[in-house]
Design a protein around this motif. Structure first.
Motif: not given
Length: 166
Positions: A1-4, A26-29, A139-141, A148-158
Motif C-alpha cells: 500500500e505504501e507504493y500506492k 488498472e493494477i488492481k484489475e 533482480r531489481g523488480p 507498478f512496473i515491478s508489480i507487472n514484471t514479477l506477476t507476469k514472470e510468476m
C-alpha cells in the motif's frame, strides 16, 4: 500500500490525479485477473521467494513488497511474518518445505546455494522434487523496485512459470 500512497501523492503534486486513479484501478484489475487464473494451479501451494547469501537464505515474507503483491495475485507466501525479511538456515528451509521456490538472483551459484543444492536435505524439498524452482530474469523488480512496473514484471514472470506451463 505504501507504493500506492506515494504514487498518489506524487500524482496530486503534478496535477495527474485522474491518471493515477486509472493506473491504480488498472493494477488492481490485473492482480485480480491473475488471482482468478492462478487459483486452480496454485491453490493451497506455498511460494518461498528467497535471495541466497553467503551463509543463509533471506526470505521475503508475507509483509514484504513481493510477498504482498504475490498474495494479492493469489499465491500464498511460505513465510508469514510481520517482519519484511527472515534469514533461513537449511534446516529452517526444510521445516518450511515450500511447494514453490523463487530465487531472486541469477548468481545464486556464488552463494550458500552452491553448498546446499547437493545435500539430501535440500533434495528432500517438495519444490525440488516437483521441479517448481525458478530464478528471476532481473533482480531489481523483485528485490529493489517498488511500483507498478515491478508489480507487472514479477506477476507476469510468476504467471509464465506457473500458469503458461499448464
Amino acid at each position: 500500500e505504501e507504493y500506492k500512497e506515494n504514487f498518489e501523492t506524487i500524482a496530486k503534486a503534478v496535477g495527474k490525479e485522474n491518471e493515477a486513479t486509472e493506473k491504480v484501478e488498472e493494477i488492481k484489475e490485473f492482480l485480480s485477473e491473475v488471482s482468478k487464473l492462478s487459483q486452480e494451479v496454485v491453490e493451497g501451494k506455498t511460494v518461498l521467494t528467497v535471495s541466497p547469501k553467503n551463509d543463509a537464505y533471506t526470505a521475503h515474507t508475507s509483509s514484504s513488497f513481493v510477498g504482498q503483491v504475490l498474495e494479492k495475485a493469489g499465491f500464498v507466501n511460505a513465510v508469514q511474518s510481520e517482519e519484511v525479511e527472515q534469514s533461513l538456515s537449511l534446516e529452517q528451509l526444510v521445516e518450511i518445505n515450500p511447494d514453490i521456490i523463487i530465487y531472486m538472483r541469477d548468481d545464486k551459484d556464488k552463494t550458500i546455494y552452491s553448498q546446499w543444492k547437493d545435500t539430501e536435505l535440500y533434495k528432500s524439498l517438495k519444490a525440488i522434487q516437483n521441479g517448481d524452482v525458478y530464478t528471476t530474469i532481473a533482480r531489481g523488480p523483485w528485490t529493489q523496485y517498488r511500483g507498478f512496473i515491478s508489480i507487472n514484471t514479477l506477476t507476469k514472470e510468476m504467471s509464465q512459470w506457473l500458469l503458461d506451463n499448464n
